[in-house]
Design a protein around this motif. Structure first.
Motif, PDB file in Angstrom:
ATOM      1  N   LYS A  25       0.823  -1.223   0.000  1.00 56.49           N
ATOM      2  CA  LYS A  25       0.000   0.000   0.000  1.00 56.49           C
ATOM      3  C   LYS A  25       0.857   1.273   0.000  1.00 56.49           C
ATOM      4  O   LYS A  25       0.515   2.293   0.591  1.00 56.49           O
ATOM      5  CB  LYS A  25      -0.953   0.017   1.205  1.00 56.49           C
ATOM      6  N   ALA A  27       3.525   1.908   1.645  1.00 55.44           N
ATOM      7  CA  ALA A  27       4.141   2.294   2.925  1.00 55.44           C
ATOM      8  C   ALA A  27       5.584   2.709   2.618  1.00 55.44           C
ATOM      9  O   ALA A  27       6.253   2.101   1.777  1.00 55.44           O
ATOM     10  CB  ALA A  27       4.106   1.120   3.894  1.00 55.44           C
ATOM     11  N   GLU A  59      -3.805   0.588  -5.576  1.00 53.37           N
ATOM     12  CA  GLU A  59      -5.129   1.057  -5.126  1.00 53.37           C
ATOM     13  C   GLU A  59      -5.049   2.134  -4.060  1.00 53.37           C
ATOM     14  O   GLU A  59      -6.022   2.851  -3.850  1.00 53.37           O
ATOM     15  CB  GLU A  59      -5.986  -0.128  -4.667  1.00 53.37           C
ATOM     16  N   GLY A  64       1.388   5.329   4.854  1.00 50.12           N
ATOM     17  CA  GLY A  64       2.211   5.931   5.908  1.00 50.12           C
ATOM     18  C   GLY A  64       3.586   5.308   5.983  1.00 50.12           C
ATOM     19  O   GLY A  64       4.008   4.557   5.100  1.00 50.12           O
ATOM     20  N   ASP A  66       6.534   2.876   6.898  1.00 49.65           N
ATOM     21  CA  ASP A  66       6.575   1.422   7.060  1.00 49.65           C
ATOM     22  C   ASP A  66       6.713   1.091   8.551  1.00 49.65           C
ATOM     23  O   ASP A  66       7.653   1.533   9.216  1.00 49.65           O
ATOM     24  CB  ASP A  66       7.751   0.835   6.285  1.00 49.65           C
ATOM     25  N   ILE A  67       5.771   0.326   9.061  1.00 52.79           N
ATOM     26  CA  ILE A  67       5.727   0.055  10.501  1.00 52.79           C
ATOM     27  C   ILE A  67       6.877  -0.859  10.932  1.00 52.79           C
ATOM     28  O   ILE A  67       7.463  -0.671  12.002  1.00 52.79           O
ATOM     29  CB  ILE A  67       4.339  -0.508  10.887  1.00 52.79           C
ATOM     30  N   PHE A  70       9.846   1.300  11.500  1.00 58.55           N
ATOM     31  CA  PHE A  70       9.795   1.957  12.818  1.00 58.55           C
ATOM     32  C   PHE A  70      10.261   1.002  13.908  1.00 58.55           C
ATOM     33  O   PHE A  70      11.035   1.366  14.789  1.00 58.55           O
ATOM     34  CB  PHE A  70       8.358   2.383  13.142  1.00 58.55           C
ATOM     35  N   LYS A 103      -6.359   4.751   0.146  1.00 59.82           N
ATOM     36  CA  LYS A 103      -5.975   5.140   1.507  1.00 59.82           C
ATOM     37  C   LYS A 103      -4.769   6.085   1.507  1.00 59.82           C
ATOM     38  O   LYS A 103      -3.806   5.890   0.757  1.00 59.82           O
ATOM     39  CB  LYS A 103      -5.597   3.889   2.316  1.00 59.82           C
ATOM     40  N   VAL A 105      -2.675   7.323   4.704  1.00 57.78           N
ATOM     41  CA  VAL A 105      -2.593   7.185   6.166  1.00 57.78           C
ATOM     42  C   VAL A 105      -1.338   7.896   6.679  1.00 57.78           C
ATOM     43  O   VAL A 105      -0.287   7.862   6.033  1.00 57.78           O
ATOM     44  CB  VAL A 105      -2.535   5.688   6.579  1.00 57.78           C
ATOM     45  N   GLY A 106      -1.430   8.493   7.858  1.00 53.49           N
ATOM     46  CA  GLY A 106      -0.270   9.112   8.498  1.00 53.49           C
ATOM     47  C   GLY A 106       0.380  10.129   7.577  1.00 53.49           C
ATOM     48  O   GLY A 106      -0.261  11.067   7.092  1.00 53.49           O
ATOM     49  N   PRO A 129      -3.938   8.175  12.365  1.00 54.64           N
ATOM     50  CA  PRO A 129      -4.197   7.499  13.649  1.00 54.64           C
ATOM     51  C   PRO A 129      -2.969   7.482  14.564  1.00 54.64           C
ATOM     52  O   PRO A 129      -2.588   6.432  15.103  1.00 54.64           O
ATOM     53  CB  PRO A 129      -4.564   6.087  13.188  1.00 54.64           C
ATOM     54  N   LEU A 133      -1.733   4.675  17.567  1.00 56.87           N
ATOM     55  CA  LEU A 133      -0.483   3.915  17.411  1.00 56.87           C
ATOM     56  C   LEU A 133       0.530   4.248  18.506  1.00 56.87           C
ATOM     57  O   LEU A 133       1.696   3.852  18.423  1.00 56.87           O
ATOM     58  CB  LEU A 133       0.148   4.236  16.050  1.00 56.87           C
ATOM     59  N   LEU A 135       1.650   7.220  19.126  1.00 60.49           N
ATOM     60  CA  LEU A 135       2.542   8.248  18.585  1.00 60.49           C
ATOM     61  C   LEU A 135       1.937   9.638  18.804  1.00 60.49           C
ATOM     62  O   LEU A 135       0.891   9.776  19.437  1.00 60.49           O
ATOM     63  CB  LEU A 135       2.760   8.001  17.084  1.00 60.49           C
ATOM     64  N   ARG A 247      -1.283  -9.045  13.076  1.00 61.29           N
ATOM     65  CA  ARG A 247      -2.742  -9.134  13.006  1.00 61.29           C
ATOM     66  C   ARG A 247      -3.231 -10.274  12.122  1.00 61.29           C
ATOM     67  O   ARG A 247      -4.279 -10.843  12.376  1.00 61.29           O
ATOM     68  CB  ARG A 247      -3.357  -7.802  12.568  1.00 61.29           C
ATOM     69  N   LYS A 248      -2.447 -10.615  11.098  1.00 58.34           N
ATOM     70  CA  LYS A 248      -2.929 -11.662  10.189  1.00 58.34           C
ATOM     71  C   LYS A 248      -2.734 -13.056  10.764  1.00 58.34           C
ATOM     72  O   LYS A 248      -3.352 -13.992  10.325  1.00 58.34           O
ATOM     73  CB  LYS A 248      -2.248 -11.526   8.832  1.00 58.34           C
TER      74      LYS A 248
HETATM   75  N1  COA Z   1       3.855  -0.542   7.166  1.00 57.69           N
HETATM   76  C1  COA Z   1       4.222  -1.772   6.772  1.00 57.69           C
HETATM   77  N2  COA Z   1       3.447  -2.572   6.030  1.00 57.69           N
HETATM   78  C2  COA Z   1       2.250  -2.099   5.672  1.00 57.69           C
HETATM   79  C3  COA Z   1       1.795  -0.821   6.051  1.00 57.69           C
HETATM   80  C4  COA Z   1       2.666  -0.037   6.822  1.00 57.69           C
HETATM   81  N3  COA Z   1       2.349   1.208   7.192  1.00 57.69           N
HETATM   82  N4  COA Z   1       0.560  -0.645   5.551  1.00 57.69           N
HETATM   83  C5  COA Z   1       0.247  -1.762   4.875  1.00 57.69           C
HETATM   84  N5  COA Z   1       1.260  -2.635   4.947  1.00 57.69           N
HETATM   85  C6  COA Z   1       1.335  -3.965   4.348  1.00 57.69           C
HETATM   86  C7  COA Z   1       0.538  -4.994   5.128  1.00 57.69           C
HETATM   87  O1  COA Z   1       1.292  -5.503   6.208  1.00 57.69           O
HETATM   88  C8  COA Z   1       0.265  -6.025   4.062  1.00 57.69           C
HETATM   89  O2  COA Z   1       1.429  -6.781   3.883  1.00 57.69           O
HETATM   90  P1  COA Z   1       1.333  -8.383   3.656  1.00 57.69           P
HETATM   91  O3  COA Z   1       0.496  -8.553   2.415  1.00 57.69           O
HETATM   92  O4  COA Z   1       2.749  -8.818   3.489  1.00 57.69           O
HETATM   93  O5  COA Z   1       0.647  -8.927   4.880  1.00 57.69           O
HETATM   94  C9  COA Z   1       0.081  -5.174   2.813  1.00 57.69           C
HETATM   95  O6  COA Z   1       0.712  -3.940   3.066  1.00 57.69           O
HETATM   96  C10 COA Z   1      -1.365  -4.911   2.477  1.00 57.69           C
HETATM   97  O7  COA Z   1      -1.977  -4.338   3.616  1.00 57.69           O
HETATM   98  P2  COA Z   1      -3.398  -4.817   4.173  1.00 57.69           P
HETATM   99  O8  COA Z   1      -3.515  -4.318   5.581  1.00 57.69           O
HETATM  100  O9  COA Z   1      -3.578  -6.278   3.930  1.00 57.69           O
HETATM  101  O10 COA Z   1      -4.391  -3.999   3.202  1.00 57.69           O
HETATM  102  P3  COA Z   1      -5.832  -3.454   3.533  1.00 57.69           P
HETATM  103  O11 COA Z   1      -6.377  -2.955   2.246  1.00 57.69           O
HETATM  104  O12 COA Z   1      -6.624  -4.441   4.316  1.00 57.69           O
HETATM  105  O13 COA Z   1      -5.584  -2.192   4.516  1.00 57.69           O
HETATM  106  C11 COA Z   1      -4.522  -0.151   5.245  1.00 57.69           C
HETATM  107  C12 COA Z   1      -4.880  -1.061   4.048  1.00 57.69           C
HETATM  108  C13 COA Z   1      -3.644   0.965   4.739  1.00 57.69           C
HETATM  109  C14 COA Z   1      -5.810   0.410   5.876  1.00 57.69           C
HETATM  110  C15 COA Z   1      -3.801  -1.013   6.324  1.00 57.69           C
HETATM  111  O14 COA Z   1      -2.753  -1.737   5.697  1.00 57.69           O
HETATM  112  C16 COA Z   1      -3.205  -0.210   7.455  1.00 57.69           C
HETATM  113  O15 COA Z   1      -3.904   0.216   8.364  1.00 57.69           O
HETATM  114  N6  COA Z   1      -1.855   0.018   7.390  1.00 57.69           N
HETATM  115  C17 COA Z   1      -1.167   0.692   8.453  1.00 57.69           C
HETATM  116  C18 COA Z   1      -1.328   2.187   8.338  1.00 57.69           C
HETATM  117  C19 COA Z   1      -0.562   2.896   9.429  1.00 57.69           C
HETATM  118  O16 COA Z   1      -0.893   2.766  10.586  1.00 57.69           O
HETATM  119  N7  COA Z   1       0.497   3.610   9.040  1.00 57.69           N
HETATM  120  C20 COA Z   1       1.401   4.254   9.945  1.00 57.69           C
HETATM  121  C21 COA Z   1       0.973   5.637  10.250  1.00 57.69           C
HETATM  122  S1  COA Z   1       2.167   6.464  11.288  1.00 57.69           S
END
Ligand code: COA
Length: 250
Positions: A25, A27, A59, A64, A66-67, A70, A103, A105-106, A129, A133, A135, A247-248
């Protein structure tokens, strides 16, 4: 990072920077911020570049930071790729246009606060959010959100982590125009091309007058960054990051 996680193309005066990590996504990893920042700085110094277009493959615009990054590397904001990223945007003297789908995010949302024209697809969904998180807000959002939408609404978005759609983002003045997803890229590119055809000095001087005091914003971003770096190391954030990573498997 694969070199291709950020794709750069310069055509007709427009430097296009495209996030290209769609399976995650979009990240953002440290090396992606670095490449983005270098491209902005180089483009700012290149007379052939007259405008920037920021867009994304896949899509979602950007999930945001990459978690995992972090968790593994933390963040020492003063020396961070994130600081270079924001500095390169704040110091850019040329117009920056974006195309946002799915999306954001962040930092996927907070970066938009510093661009000049943002177009969004109807399906765009914004969220910051940070507190959820463990933060604190970053990217100047704790200063700019309250100015744009008032303190109470900013509390819903920055503290409770409420997400908002394209219409609401438009009403806050973050998004200029909402377009159908299949028209998004061309619509935003056309705006960038329009900028690229304006007299460059008049454009640069006008932008400088309109953008106000970037030092104040940079100082606020640095203040947020110190708290953010401390929070990333803290228990609240590490628990939230672990929950996301696991989570998965639950
Ligand atoms: N850091 C690392 N990996 C991320 C990521 C992030 N910020 N956001 C998404 N990904 C990864 C997922 O781990 C997943 O990887 P995998 O297929 O190897 O398991 C892949 O991207 C797809 O994400 P998924 O969560 O399955 O897609 P979704 O359509 O259900 O949800 C989001 C999309 C963006 C809503 C959700 O991924 C999410 O909440 N991501 C975290 C956002 C966040 O908190 N960012 C940090 C802000 S400081």
């Amino acid at each position: 990072m694969s070199e291709e996680n950020i794709i750069v193309e310069i055509n007709d005066g427009v430097c296009e920077i495209k996030f290209n990590r769609p399976d995650k996504k979009n990240a953002i990893l440290g090396a992606m911020y670095e490449k983005f920042a270098k491209t902005m700085i180089d483009g700012n110094n290149d007379d052939k570049v007259r405008a920037f277009l920021i867009c994304a493959n896949g899509e979602s615009f950007c999930a945001g930071n990459d978690i995992g990054d972090f968790l593994n590397n933390g963040i020492d904001f003063a020396n961070s790729p994130q600081k270079k990223f924001f500095d390169s945007i704040l110091q850019c003297e040329k117009p920056i246009v974006s195309a946002v789908q799915g999306k954001a995010v962040g930092i996927g949302t907070t970066m938009l606060l510093h661009f000049d024209i943002n177009y969004a697809a109807e399906n765009a969904q914004f969220s910051t959010p940070f507190v959820n998180l463990g933060l604190v807000p970053e990217g100047g959002s704790s200063l700019i959100f309250p100015m744009k939408m008032g303190h109470q609404k900013a509390c819903e978005i920055l503290l409770l982590g409420d997400s908002f759609g394209a219409q609401e983002a438009h009403s806050f003045g973050i998004i200029n125009k909402i377009v159908a997803q299949n028209e998004l890229y061309v619509a935003a590119k056309n705006v960038a091309l329009k900028f690229a055809n304006l007299p460059p000095n008049a454009l640069k001087n006008s932008l400088a007058l309109m953008r106000g005091n970037k030092n104040e914003i940079a100082a606020h971003i640095a203040k947020e960054g110190i708290k953010f770096g401390e929070a990333v190391k803290g228990e609240e954030a590490r628990n939230a990051f672990m929950n996301f990573m696991m989570r998965k498997s639950k």
